[in-house]
Write an enzyme that holds these catalytic residues in place. Structure first.
Site, PDB file in Angstrom:
ATOM      1  NE  ARG A  12      -3.595  -0.934  -0.003  1.00  0.00           N
ATOM      2  CZ  ARG A  12      -4.209  -0.947  -1.172  1.00  0.00           C
ATOM      3  NH1 ARG A  12      -3.787  -1.733  -2.145  1.00  0.00           N
ATOM      4  NH2 ARG A  12      -5.222  -0.171  -1.392  1.00  0.00           N
ATOM      5  CB  SER A  13       4.259   1.974  -0.821  1.00  0.00           C
ATOM      6  OG  SER A  13       4.569   1.224  -1.984  1.00  0.00           O
ATOM      7  CB  SER A  16      -0.985  -0.543  -8.223  1.00  0.00           C
ATOM      8  OG  SER A  16      -0.488  -1.814  -7.853  1.00  0.00           O
ATOM      9  CG  HIS A  50      -5.293  -3.410  -7.374  1.00  0.00           C
ATOM     10  ND1 HIS A  50      -3.950  -3.604  -7.634  1.00  0.00           N
ATOM     11  CD2 HIS A  50      -5.372  -3.072  -6.078  1.00  0.00           C
ATOM     12  CE1 HIS A  50      -3.269  -3.413  -6.520  1.00  0.00           C
ATOM     13  NE2 HIS A  50      -4.094  -3.097  -5.559  1.00  0.00           N
ATOM     14  NE  ARG A  51     -10.860  -7.137 -12.915  1.00  0.00           N
ATOM     15  CZ  ARG A  51     -10.446  -7.918 -13.918  1.00  0.00           C
ATOM     16  NH1 ARG A  51     -10.888  -7.724 -15.146  1.00  0.00           N
ATOM     17  NH2 ARG A  51      -9.594  -8.909 -13.696  1.00  0.00           N
ATOM     18  NE  ARG A  54      -6.585  -2.721 -14.325  1.00  0.00           N
ATOM     19  CZ  ARG A  54      -6.655  -3.716 -13.427  1.00  0.00           C
ATOM     20  NH1 ARG A  54      -6.007  -3.625 -12.297  1.00  0.00           N
ATOM     21  NH2 ARG A  54      -7.386  -4.778 -13.685  1.00  0.00           N
TER      22      ARG A  54
END
Lengths: 170, 170, 170
Positions: A12-13, A16, A50-51, A54
């Protein structure tokens, strides 16, 4: 104009998000090469999160093991984002594969790509030595994969609390 | 001339000493906003050690949960040092609070301050993935808090073996 | 022309290879001061791997505890590489020694050396807080040793996926 970029950092830095931004800066639409396998609910939730982040700029390809193949198959005009090497290594180890050979294969594959490749990975070696021998072996392997792939990449970035720090070239 | 600075790093990496130096460089006396709660002897010893290192230049305020309130209440001329966000998050989670809402509240609070605020936090996500689900959830939350607060800060520093590395702006 | 350099990083982050390269850049042959003790097979394998990577340019000295003595004894023309401080601290603690006094002794020893000294150490404090009290104490001690030795070194480097980042001086 092949270019390969490795992005590393802790959990969690912001790795992504940084990788997605850098990828779309190199061309859109882009290809998202997902190495995650939805083994449990926690992982399914993370994949979905994550999806959701995006947008429609991405085409998604799943490659939990055959990463070099997925890169060769997708090599064209569009930049590719591999998320992430640590899960790929996990999959290789759980599946009993030769991760060292696979890593050499990936390094060679990166060198022959024509379109850009961005790769996300994790820092897992900056905590206390794990008591568990398997965790120690994984930690060592993950560090070696990161070093090997960093060596063939044109750029390496470290994400610290969402702030990108370029560590190669300097 | 509001200014907010986040200082991150691993355990015993010199974050607090750096933060105290930067705070006193912005004005003295300064306000020390402590989020620690003395839950056990180990923690009590650590709090005492930190307090011993600070001199008479500091006025101490305790804010284990109500951090935004403590910042609003102390906003004047003196710089404030919050030590640390990771313990604040721990307190929120142990107390069953909505840490995501509290983090948004803190981000908004920082934006309205007039006097400088320095915040210490911890890197907890660069080790092996914890086996314990609660530890994994905490690690994720801590990373997200760090990213969120870093985004609203003017400066972010990483302390490495006591050596300050500015990661924002670069 | 004494010079002391500390190299830190996570597990398998390329610290030793970087340290060896920097050491040989300061003169050859060089002295390798090994703090490792072969307590078990895993450690024996790691020692052998490290030794294989080093060539005939190196003379090896073992100093699991008496590190300052080994530095004083080897002080001449050749650069010395100490690998690593984290194992030295482990040995001190397992042997019931006063590690804080030993660290002060090492800092003073470094200041009186004539030939260069490079020291490898580990980042162990950027993971989740260990549940085990001994692991927490070790993590704190390792961080303090790194800070103390970094303070007396002319240069400090952080290795990230094999990429060197100079954090002192900046």
């Amino acid at each position: 104009m092949q270019k390969s970029i490795l992005i590393t950092g802790g959990a969690r830095s912001g790795k992504s998000a940084l990788a997605e931004e850098l990828t779309l800066g190199l061309g859109r639409p882009a290809v998202y090469i997902a190495t995650a396998e939805a083994r449990d609910d926690e992982m399914r939730a993370r994949i979905a999160r994550h999806r959701d982040r995006r947008g429609p700029d991405w085409r998604t390809v799943a490659a939990p093991i055959a990463l070099a193949q997925a890169l060769d198959d997708s090599d064209g005009e569009a930049p590719r984002l591999v998320d992430c090497l640590t899960l790929w290594l996990t999959n290789l180890m759980l599946d009993g594969r030769d991760w060292e050979a696979a890593t050499e294969g990936l390094a060679a594959c990166l060198a022959r790509q024509r379109a850009p490749v961005l790769l996300v990975t994790n820092e897992v070696g900056a905590g206390i030595v794990p008591e568990n021998a398997l965790a120690r072996a994984f930690r060592d392997a993950a560090g070696l994969v990161n070093q090997r792939i960093a060596r063939v990449c044109d750029e390496v970035w470290l994400s610290v609390a969402g702030c990108p720090v370029k560590v190669k070239p300097r």
